[in-house]
Design an enzyme around this catalytic site. Structure first.
Site, PDB file in Angstrom:
ATOM      1  N   GLY A  85       0.816  -1.199   0.000  1.00  0.00           N
ATOM      2  CA  GLY A  85       0.000   0.000   0.000  1.00  0.00           C
ATOM      3  C   GLY A  85       0.850   1.249   0.000  1.00  0.00           C
ATOM      4  CB  VAL A  86      -0.008   4.693  -0.905  1.00  0.00           C
ATOM      5  CG1 VAL A  86       0.705   6.021  -1.036  1.00  0.00           C
ATOM      6  CG2 VAL A  86      -0.365   4.146  -2.279  1.00  0.00           C
ATOM      7  N   GLY A  87       2.287   4.860   1.453  1.00  0.00           N
ATOM      8  CA  GLY A  87       2.536   5.528   2.718  1.00  0.00           C
ATOM      9  C   GLY A  87       3.956   5.392   3.201  1.00  0.00           C
ATOM     10  CG  ASN A  88       5.569   8.632   5.309  1.00  0.00           C
ATOM     11  OD1 ASN A  88       6.454   9.110   4.616  1.00  0.00           O
ATOM     12  ND2 ASN A  88       4.446   9.287   5.569  1.00  0.00           N
ATOM     13  CB  VAL A  89       4.551   2.468   7.876  1.00  0.00           C
ATOM     14  CG1 VAL A  89       4.946   1.134   8.482  1.00  0.00           C
ATOM     15  CG2 VAL A  89       4.495   3.532   8.966  1.00  0.00           C
ATOM     16  CD  GLU A 106      -3.906  -0.010  -4.869  1.00  0.00           C
ATOM     17  OE1 GLU A 106      -5.113  -0.265  -4.840  1.00  0.00           O
ATOM     18  OE2 GLU A 106      -3.360   0.781  -4.071  1.00  0.00           O
ATOM     19  CG  ASN A 160      -6.825   9.227   2.907  1.00  0.00           C
ATOM     20  OD1 ASN A 160      -7.120  10.411   3.017  1.00  0.00           O
ATOM     21  ND2 ASN A 160      -5.700   8.721   3.382  1.00  0.00           N
ATOM     22  N   GLY A 199      -7.485   0.248  -3.007  1.00  0.00           N
ATOM     23  CA  GLY A 199      -7.386  -1.117  -3.516  1.00  0.00           C
ATOM     24  C   GLY A 199      -7.007  -2.122  -2.456  1.00  0.00           C
ATOM     25  CE  LYS A 201      -5.016  13.126  14.597  1.00  0.00           C
ATOM     26  NZ  LYS A 201      -4.757  14.350  13.781  1.00  0.00           N
TER      27      LYS A 201
END
EC number: 2.8.3.-
Length: 505
Positions: A267-271, A292, A382, A386, A406
């Site tokens: 998936g998308v993201g920093n981690v 993706e 968001n 997918g 947070k």
């Protein structure tokens, strides 16, 4: 006029974005290119937003329904949302202004699985597609479109729209030509198996053929994609990546995986990007991706010779890596394939290839159900994107997340998720900085101890206390399969809404 417009007929359709926007009317269904900030139209969204603002100032209604591949950028989703020009939006978004409009009720939003969204357009679920606005690297002599940095749902929008507007963007490298693999799935009921048995197979063309008579405008641009930098990899991300590698090593030891047989989705993201960086120093070689998006970490794996094939539908690169891709696209085209998202995310292919899938989450509960989309059950972030395409159909479906958010006010592990995107039947592995929980082969009550061990230490006593209370209720009511105390199952979320933290004061 740009020499990137080689077709004589379409050279006669060149005009400004403002002129082209006149073809987009109030109430239109508008399908645009773009996926995770790559390959979206750069000029038309602002021109349409300005048209909407002018109409609103005159007291006239002007809103469109907007269809994309996935998220776009502030100069696309953002400007249109700010102008109150979006009545309906699908299938995935990440713009903060648009998110606010969705949550305050201005914009209707439908969170469809990415693999299905193009099919729904073909089937006419949303009515007629009025306009397709698609970015291209160039238009060939025959009038074919060479896709830019994403493919997404471009084929479906171009095939089904009444009118086509093409943005030819000279910022995008011409050497991207050859990277795309455009394959159309036969329309129902005449579908045939998708002929992909390996991520590196090419089954289509390097261009999108279109009906030239539907083209009403061609707009020239020279503007970059939205390329947000990834955050520096911190200790927490390194710990998560380390636990993921430990899990993979366990699969090798069990005989279910080999060091040269790893086919991944991320998936998308920093981690997730940090996880890919962790693979650089691992024992895994000949890594393949059927996914993706192409992120920085995948480019590093390709450069290191660790990854031999990366099949996706789009890029999602930092500015530095986007510049590298533009300069060396011909080199990367030997390894990278960009497909329509109906192909990149197709359950049939995902199941056949035996993918090890890795995605992010908002929260997971003690039985392994996952919420990827809605904070406290109702506030859209968001979208599912997918992730469900891969989670339901992958060989191993893992979710990675920090244990809290947070500043510690939110626990990623809760008694009961406030919204379900991925059920316990589909979720196989969950990983935080405190380790991984392999949930395969376990009944619900057998998962609880492993899940609580993933939580931040501040929240473990609260989770244990909840489970003890739930067990007592279940024993009394003879409902022991999945014990819950419904009166307090969402107490973490209620406390957060009331006090701003899930912790007890």
């Amino acid at each position: 006029m740009s020499d990137r417009i080689a077709n004589a007929k379409l050279r006669g359709k060149v005009m400004t974005a403002e002129e082209a926007a006149e073809f987009v009317n109030n109430g239109d269904n508008v399908g645009i290119s773009g996926f995770t900030g790559a390959g979206y139209p750069k000029a038309l969204p602002t021109a349409i937003a300005n048209k909407a603002k002018a109409a609103h100032e005159r007291g006239e209604e002007y809103m469109i329904s907007l269809f994309t591949g996935a998220s776009t950028a502030p100069d696309c989703d953002g400007v249109l949302a700010e102008a109150d020009a979006i009545r309906f939006r699908t299938p995935y978004q990440s713009d903060p202004i648009l998110r606010s409009k969705i949550n305050d009720g201005t914009t209707y939003y439908m969170d469809y699985h990415l693999s299905e969204s193009g099919l729904y357009v073909e089937q006419g679920f949303f009515g007629q597609m009025n306009v397709a606005i698609v970015e291209a690297v160039r238009i060939t002599e025959d009038g074919h479109l060479v896709p830019s940095s994403s493919v997404g749902n471009n084929v479906e929008y171009l095939d089904n729209a009444e009118k086509i507007i093409i943005e030819v963007n000279s910022w995008q490298s011409e050497e991207l030509e050859g990277m795309a693999d455009i394959y159309r799935i036969n329309k129902l009921p005449n579908r045939q198996p998708i002929p992909i048995t390996d991520p590196g197979q090419r089954i289509g063309t390097t261009y999108i053929d279109i009906d030239l008579d539907k083209v009403v405008a061609v707009v020239e641009t020279d503007l970059p994609d939205r390329n947000a930098p990834f955050k520096p990899i911190d200790d927490q991300s390194k710990q998560i990546a380390g636990h993921f590698l430990d899990f993979l090593e366990g699969e090798v030891a069990a005989g279910r995986l080999t060091y040269d047989g790893y086919i991944m989705q991320s998936g998308v993201g920093n981690v997730p990007n940090a996880v890919m960086s962790g693979l650089l120093d691992s024992k895994f070689e000949n890594i393949k991706a059927y996914t993706e998006v192409i992120q920085d970490g995948m480019v590093d794996l390709i450069d290191a010779g660790k990854m031999t094939v990366a099949s996706a539908t789009s890029f999602s690169l930092s500015p530095e890596y986007a510049e590298r891709m533009n300069k060396e696209a011909s080199k990367y085209a030997k390894t990278i394939i960009l497909r329509p998202q109906q192909i990149s995310n197709h359950p049939e292919v995902v199941r056949r290839l035996g993918l090890i899938c890795t995605n992010g989450l908002i929260e997971a509960d003690i039985y392994g159900n996952v919420n990827s989309t809605n904070v406290t059950g109702s506030r859209m972030m968001n979208g599912v994107g997918g992730s469900a395409d891969f989670t339901r159909n992958g060989l191993i479906s893992s979710f990675i997340t920090p244990s809290d958010a947070k500043g510690g006010a939110i626990s990623a592990i809760v008694p009961m998720v406030s919204h379900v995107d991925h059920t316990e039947q589909d979720v196989k592995v969950i990983i935080t900085e405190y380790g991984y929980a392999d949930l395969r082969g376990l009944a619900p009550r057998q998962k609880v101890k492993k899940m609580i061990a993933l939580a931040h230490p501040d929240y473990r006593p609260l989770l244990e206390e909840y489970y003890e209370r739930a067990l007592a209720k279940a024993e009394a009511n003879k409902t022991m399969q999945t014990p819950h105390d419904l009166a307090t199952a969402l107490s973490f979320h209620q406390r957060f809404q009331d006090t701003g933290t899930m912790k007890l004061s």
